[in-house]
Design a protein around this motif. Structure first.
Motif, PDB file in Angstrom:
ATOM      1  N   MET A  43     -34.157 -10.014   7.545  1.00 17.54           N
ATOM      2  CA  MET A  43     -33.156  -9.156   8.166  1.00 17.54           C
ATOM      3  C   MET A  43     -31.773  -9.815   8.140  1.00 17.54           C
ATOM      4  N   ASP A  46     -29.415  -6.523  11.487  1.00 15.42           N
ATOM      5  CA  ASP A  46     -30.370  -5.457  11.794  1.00 15.42           C
ATOM      6  C   ASP A  46     -30.580  -4.483  10.634  1.00 15.42           C
ATOM      7  N   TYR A  76     -32.782  -1.189  10.710  1.00 14.48           N
ATOM      8  CA  TYR A  76     -34.055  -1.393  11.398  1.00 14.48           C
ATOM      9  C   TYR A  76     -34.132  -0.527  12.647  1.00 14.48           C
ATOM     10  N   THR A  77     -34.262   0.769  12.416  1.00 11.43           N
ATOM     11  CA  THR A  77     -34.512   1.736  13.488  1.00 11.43           C
ATOM     12  C   THR A  77     -35.629   2.657  12.996  1.00 11.43           C
TER      13      THR A  77
END
Length: 117
Positions: A43, A46, A76-77
């Protein structure tokens, strides 16, 4: 005055958001009827830069093109990951449902690993 001038560079959004170190997130778990997964994500800010998926599941398609490539560069959701993935994942990994895979990726565990690169 000289200190204030030096601070200006470190207070810019480019410095604050652009110079954050990379880190890894590792997710593991079992999806019933599919198999065990160990997923490692590199990552930065994010965003998924790289992802590695290992486990004892049965591949029936091209995981590199249909899952990994789609997730690289994705925020990253849960919503962004779901939107990036194809609707059908069972043509890549036998019996895999998209919602189960997204839940596994987003699962918080006590053993979450964040390492600076």
């Amino acid at each position: 005055a000289q200190i204030a001038h030096i601070e200006e560079e470190y207070l810019t959004p480019e410095f604050i958001y652009g110079n954050n170190p990379s880190y890894n997130i590792i997710r593991s778990g079992r999806i019933e009827g599919v198999g065990d997964f160990v997923i490692s994500m590199e990552m930065k800010n994010d965003v998924i830069k790289d992802i590695d998926i290992k486990g004892d599941f049965f591949l029936v398609g091209d995981i590199g093109q249909q899952i990994i490539a789609k997730l690289q560069g994705t925020a990253y959701t849960a919503d962004a990951i779901s939107a990036a993935l194809p609707q059908q994942l069972d043509n890549v990994i036998l019996n895999l449902k998209k919602d189960d895979f997204v839940s596994l990726l987003m699962k918080k565990t006590p053993t979450d690993v964040k390492k600076k690169q």
